[in-house]
Design a protein around this motif. Structure first.
Motif, PDB file in Angstrom:
ATOM      1  N   VAL A  22       0.846  -1.202   0.000  1.00 17.03           N
ATOM      2  CA  VAL A  22       0.000   0.000   0.000  1.00 17.03           C
ATOM      3  C   VAL A  22       0.875   1.243   0.000  1.00 17.03           C
ATOM      4  O   VAL A  22       0.653   2.178  -0.781  1.00 17.03           O
ATOM      5  CB  VAL A  22      -0.941   0.002   1.221  1.00 17.03           C
ATOM      6  CG1 VAL A  22      -1.673   1.341   1.333  1.00 17.03           C
ATOM      7  CG2 VAL A  22      -1.951  -1.145   1.122  1.00 17.03           C
ATOM      8  N   ALA A  23       1.901   1.256   0.847  1.00 16.30           N
ATOM      9  CA  ALA A  23       2.800   2.411   0.922  1.00 16.30           C
ATOM     10  C   ALA A  23       3.528   2.634  -0.398  1.00 16.30           C
ATOM     11  O   ALA A  23       3.695   3.779  -0.848  1.00 16.30           O
ATOM     12  CB  ALA A  23       3.807   2.211   2.053  1.00 16.30           C
ATOM     13  N   ALA A  24       3.958   1.558  -1.041  1.00 14.19           N
ATOM     14  CA  ALA A  24       4.680   1.684  -2.308  1.00 14.19           C
ATOM     15  C   ALA A  24       3.801   2.306  -3.386  1.00 14.19           C
ATOM     16  O   ALA A  24       4.250   3.152  -4.170  1.00 14.19           O
ATOM     17  CB  ALA A  24       5.190   0.318  -2.761  1.00 14.19           C
ATOM     18  N   LEU A  25       2.527   1.889  -3.445  1.00 16.71           N
ATOM     19  CA  LEU A  25       1.620   2.451  -4.441  1.00 16.71           C
ATOM     20  C   LEU A  25       1.351   3.926  -4.155  1.00 16.71           C
ATOM     21  O   LEU A  25       1.314   4.756  -5.075  1.00 16.71           O
ATOM     22  CB  LEU A  25       0.317   1.660  -4.482  1.00 16.71           C
ATOM     23  CG  LEU A  25      -0.723   2.150  -5.503  1.00 16.71           C
ATOM     24  CD1 LEU A  25      -0.149   2.141  -6.919  1.00 16.71           C
ATOM     25  CD2 LEU A  25      -1.977   1.290  -5.446  1.00 16.71           C
ATOM     26  N   LEU A  26       1.168   4.267  -2.893  1.00 16.89           N
ATOM     27  CA  LEU A  26       0.955   5.663  -2.532  1.00 16.89           C
ATOM     28  C   LEU A  26       2.147   6.516  -2.946  1.00 16.89           C
ATOM     29  O   LEU A  26       1.999   7.595  -3.536  1.00 16.89           O
ATOM     30  CB  LEU A  26       0.716   5.783  -1.029  1.00 16.89           C
ATOM     31  CG  LEU A  26      -0.641   5.297  -0.522  1.00 16.89           C
ATOM     32  CD1 LEU A  26      -0.610   5.114   0.990  1.00 16.89           C
ATOM     33  CD2 LEU A  26      -1.747   6.269  -0.920  1.00 16.89           C
ATOM     34  N   GLN A  27       3.346   6.044  -2.645  1.00 16.79           N
ATOM     35  CA  GLN A  27       4.541   6.787  -3.019  1.00 16.79           C
ATOM     36  C   GLN A  27       4.652   6.950  -4.529  1.00 16.79           C
ATOM     37  O   GLN A  27       5.040   8.009  -5.028  1.00 16.79           O
ATOM     38  CB  GLN A  27       5.783   6.091  -2.477  1.00 16.79           C
ATOM     39  CG  GLN A  27       5.992   6.261  -0.987  1.00 16.79           C
ATOM     40  CD  GLN A  27       7.329   5.719  -0.559  1.00 16.79           C
ATOM     41  OE1 GLN A  27       7.674   4.581  -0.851  1.00 16.79           O
ATOM     42  NE2 GLN A  27       8.105   6.536   0.127  1.00 16.79           N
ATOM     43  N   ALA A  28       4.306   5.882  -5.260  1.00 17.80           N
ATOM     44  CA  ALA A  28       4.371   5.952  -6.721  1.00 17.80           C
ATOM     45  C   ALA A  28       3.414   7.001  -7.273  1.00 17.80           C
ATOM     46  O   ALA A  28       3.637   7.537  -8.373  1.00 17.80           O
ATOM     47  CB  ALA A  28       4.051   4.583  -7.321  1.00 17.80           C
ATOM     48  N   ARG A  29       2.383   7.309  -6.508  1.00 16.91           N
ATOM     49  CA  ARG A  29       1.411   8.318  -6.937  1.00 16.91           C
ATOM     50  C   ARG A  29       1.687   9.686  -6.311  1.00 16.91           C
ATOM     51  O   ARG A  29       0.846  10.578  -6.358  1.00 16.91           O
ATOM     52  CB  ARG A  29      -0.001   7.852  -6.592  1.00 16.91           C
ATOM     53  CG  ARG A  29      -0.380   6.582  -7.336  1.00 16.91           C
ATOM     54  CD  ARG A  29      -1.838   6.227  -7.181  1.00 16.91           C
ATOM     55  NE  ARG A  29      -2.176   5.031  -7.936  1.00 16.91           N
ATOM     56  CZ  ARG A  29      -3.399   4.527  -8.039  1.00 16.91           C
ATOM     57  NH1 ARG A  29      -4.404   5.135  -7.409  1.00 16.91           N
ATOM     58  NH2 ARG A  29      -3.634   3.443  -8.749  1.00 16.91           N
ATOM     59  N   GLY A  30       2.852   9.831  -5.705  1.00 16.49           N
ATOM     60  CA  GLY A  30       3.262  11.127  -5.180  1.00 16.49           C
ATOM     61  C   GLY A  30       2.713  11.483  -3.823  1.00 16.49           C
ATOM     62  O   GLY A  30       2.751  12.648  -3.423  1.00 16.49           O
ATOM     63  N   VAL A  31       2.196  10.482  -3.102  1.00 14.51           N
ATOM     64  CA  VAL A  31       1.631  10.727  -1.782  1.00 14.51           C
ATOM     65  C   VAL A  31       2.722  10.535  -0.730  1.00 14.51           C
ATOM     66  O   VAL A  31       3.448   9.532  -0.747  1.00 14.51           O
ATOM     67  CB  VAL A  31       0.460   9.770  -1.493  1.00 14.51           C
ATOM     68  CG1 VAL A  31      -0.079   9.972  -0.077  1.00 14.51           C
ATOM     69  CG2 VAL A  31      -0.643   9.976  -2.522  1.00 14.51           C
ATOM     70  N   ALA A  32       2.857  11.467   0.195  1.00 12.54           N
ATOM     71  CA  ALA A  32       3.801  11.331   1.298  1.00 12.54           C
ATOM     72  C   ALA A  32       3.283  10.266   2.255  1.00 12.54           C
ATOM     73  O   ALA A  32       2.161  10.360   2.745  1.00 12.54           O
ATOM     74  CB  ALA A  32       3.966  12.661   2.024  1.00 12.54           C
ATOM     75  N   CYS A  33       4.091   9.236   2.504  1.00 13.89           N
ATOM     76  CA  CYS A  33       3.616   8.089   3.263  1.00 13.89           C
ATOM     77  C   CYS A  33       4.627   7.703   4.326  1.00 13.89           C
ATOM     78  O   CYS A  33       5.833   7.636   4.069  1.00 13.89           O
ATOM     79  CB  CYS A  33       3.380   6.907   2.324  1.00 13.89           C
ATOM     80  SG  CYS A  33       2.608   5.492   3.109  1.00 13.89           S
ATOM     81  N   SER A  34       4.151   7.471   5.538  1.00 13.99           N
ATOM     82  CA  SER A  34       4.971   6.924   6.612  1.00 13.99           C
ATOM     83  C   SER A  34       4.215   5.757   7.225  1.00 13.99           C
ATOM     84  O   SER A  34       3.040   5.527   6.917  1.00 13.99           O
ATOM     85  CB  SER A  34       5.273   7.994   7.665  1.00 13.99           C
ATOM     86  OG  SER A  34       4.075   8.469   8.254  1.00 13.99           O
ATOM     87  N   GLY A  35       4.894   5.005   8.088  1.00 18.68           N
ATOM     88  CA  GLY A  35       4.242   3.841   8.661  1.00 18.68           C
ATOM     89  C   GLY A  35       4.869   3.431   9.963  1.00 18.68           C
ATOM     90  O   GLY A  35       5.851   4.017  10.421  1.00 18.68           O
ATOM     91  N   THR A  36       4.291   2.402  10.578  1.00 19.45           N
ATOM     92  CA  THR A  36       4.772   1.925  11.866  1.00 19.45           C
ATOM     93  C   THR A  36       5.270   0.494  11.762  1.00 19.45           C
ATOM     94  O   THR A  36       4.756  -0.321  10.994  1.00 19.45           O
ATOM     95  CB  THR A  36       3.670   1.995  12.942  1.00 19.45           C
ATOM     96  OG1 THR A  36       2.629   1.049  12.623  1.00 19.45           O
ATOM     97  CG2 THR A  36       3.102   3.402  13.046  1.00 19.45           C
ATOM     98  N   VAL A  37       6.302   0.223  12.557  1.00 15.05           N
ATOM     99  CA  VAL A  37       6.889  -1.118  12.687  1.00 15.05           C
ATOM    100  C   VAL A  37       7.323  -1.288  14.134  1.00 15.05           C
ATOM    101  O   VAL A  37       7.357  -0.331  14.903  1.00 15.05           O
ATOM    102  CB  VAL A  37       8.108  -1.299  11.748  1.00 15.05           C
ATOM    103  CG1 VAL A  37       7.692  -1.304  10.292  1.00 15.05           C
ATOM    104  CG2 VAL A  37       9.141  -0.203  12.003  1.00 15.05           C
ATOM    105  N   ARG A  38       7.681  -2.509  14.487  1.00 12.35           N
ATOM    106  CA  ARG A  38       8.197  -2.731  15.843  1.00 12.35           C
ATOM    107  C   ARG A  38       9.660  -2.310  15.954  1.00 12.35           C
ATOM    108  O   ARG A  38      10.080  -1.781  16.980  1.00 12.35           O
ATOM    109  CB  ARG A  38       8.063  -4.210  16.216  1.00 12.35           C
ATOM    110  CG  ARG A  38       6.626  -4.671  16.446  1.00 12.35           C
ATOM    111  CD  ARG A  38       6.623  -6.035  17.118  1.00 12.35           C
ATOM    112  NE  ARG A  38       5.274  -6.555  17.295  1.00 12.35           N
ATOM    113  CZ  ARG A  38       4.672  -7.361  16.440  1.00 12.35           C
ATOM    114  NH1 ARG A  38       5.299  -7.741  15.333  1.00 12.35           N
ATOM    115  NH2 ARG A  38       3.448  -7.803  16.659  1.00 12.35           N
TER     116      ARG A  38
END
Length: 289
Positions: A22-38
């Motif tokens: 999901v994050a990769a597709l958002l980035q490919a469309r120019g959307v600033a994306c961050s996320g959470t991990v442990r």
């Protein structure tokens, strides 16, 4: 974010297999994306800013800033007995947001009981009563309730089995992990992870409380998928075993106990979407390339 408009900043709670796509597709469309991990330090360098989110630890300032600026939030974190553990950790910060317009939650078609091969769609009753279904339904309602209280749109995605690069029958065969389990008459749908990402991104910004059931075009027996992968990759088929054989683990037996087909026409019409990988054949052919 205007109604129907794509978000400019998105937070993905849980950058696992689905979340990363999901994050990769958002980035490919120019959307600033961050996320959470442990463990942010162990994460891949793919340009997605990662924040630590761990039960029992406070939300740090960097994650609070990501929450403060996110117009859309999608959660991929599995539920526990009390519902969604990620929502419990970030709810306070999310409530304080002035820009949040949409939240989404990845759920499962496990919320539907066995249909003996019959069809389910968005109007079907979520009637499963096992612990897995109970946890999923509780987490769904927690996100819906949060969205109603906050006055933002929400979407729940009830998903079939997700597969794609690095996670498919070819990989299982190559690593010697494939199980050739037989249950007469059993079929189920699948969804390629790229199609999942496309559905989630298409749903963002829609001003409603929505339920989606994305799926491929062909509910198929698992042994057919395994046989196609074996032929495609030049692997031998593992020996067949009945689904109720004592050697089959209880978890796998529960998986094979549910027999249903997904009608995703309502989701396709609502989002103007159709799967890029219409069946497992296209998905596995793409994976082997």
């Amino acid at each position: 974010m205007a109604a129907g408009a794509a978000p400019t900043r998105v937070l993905v709670l849980g950058l696992g297999y689905s979340g990363r796509h999901v994050a990769a597709l958002l980035q490919a469309r120019g959307v600033a994306c961050s996320g959470t991990v442990r463990e942010p330090e162990a994460a891949a360098d793919d340009g997605v800013v990662r924040h630590r989110l761990v039960a029992g630890q406070p939300v740090d300032d960097a994650l609070r800033e990501a929450i403060r600026s996110a117009e859309a939030v999608i959660c991929t974190v599995p539920p526990d007995d009390a519902g969604d553990p990620a929502l419990r950790l970030v709810a306070e910060a999310l409530r304080a947001s002035t820009v949040l317009r949409w939240v989404g939650y990845l759920s499962s078609t496990a919320v539907y009981a066995d249909r003996e091969g019959g069809w389910i769609d968005e109007s079907s009753v979520a009637d499963a009563v096992d612990d897995t279904a109970r946890r999923r339904l509780l987490a769904e309602e927690q996100w819906r309730g949060f969205a109603r209280d906050k006055g933002v749109a929400s979407a729940v995605f009830r998903l079939p089995g997700i597969y794609g690069p690095g996670r498919n029958a070819l990989v299982q065969l190559a690593e010697g992990r494939a199980r050739h389990v037989l249950r007469p008459g059993l079929v189920f749908n699948r969804l390629h992870v790229e199609d999942l990402a496309a559905v989630v991104v298409a749903a963002m910004g829609r001003p409603s409380e929505a339920l989606y059931l994305p799926a491929d075009d062909e509910p198929a027996p698992p042994q057919d998928v395994l046989a196609f992968a074996a032929e495609l990759g030049g692997f031998a088929m593992p020996p067949a075993v009945a689904w109720d054989d004592p050697s089959v683990s209880p978890a796998l037996r529960r998986f094979y106990a549910s027999n249903k087909r997904i009608d995703s026409q309502g989701t396709r019409e609502a989002l103007g979407w159709k799967p890029k990988f219409a069946t497992y054949r296209e998905g596995l052919q793409d994976a082997i390339r």
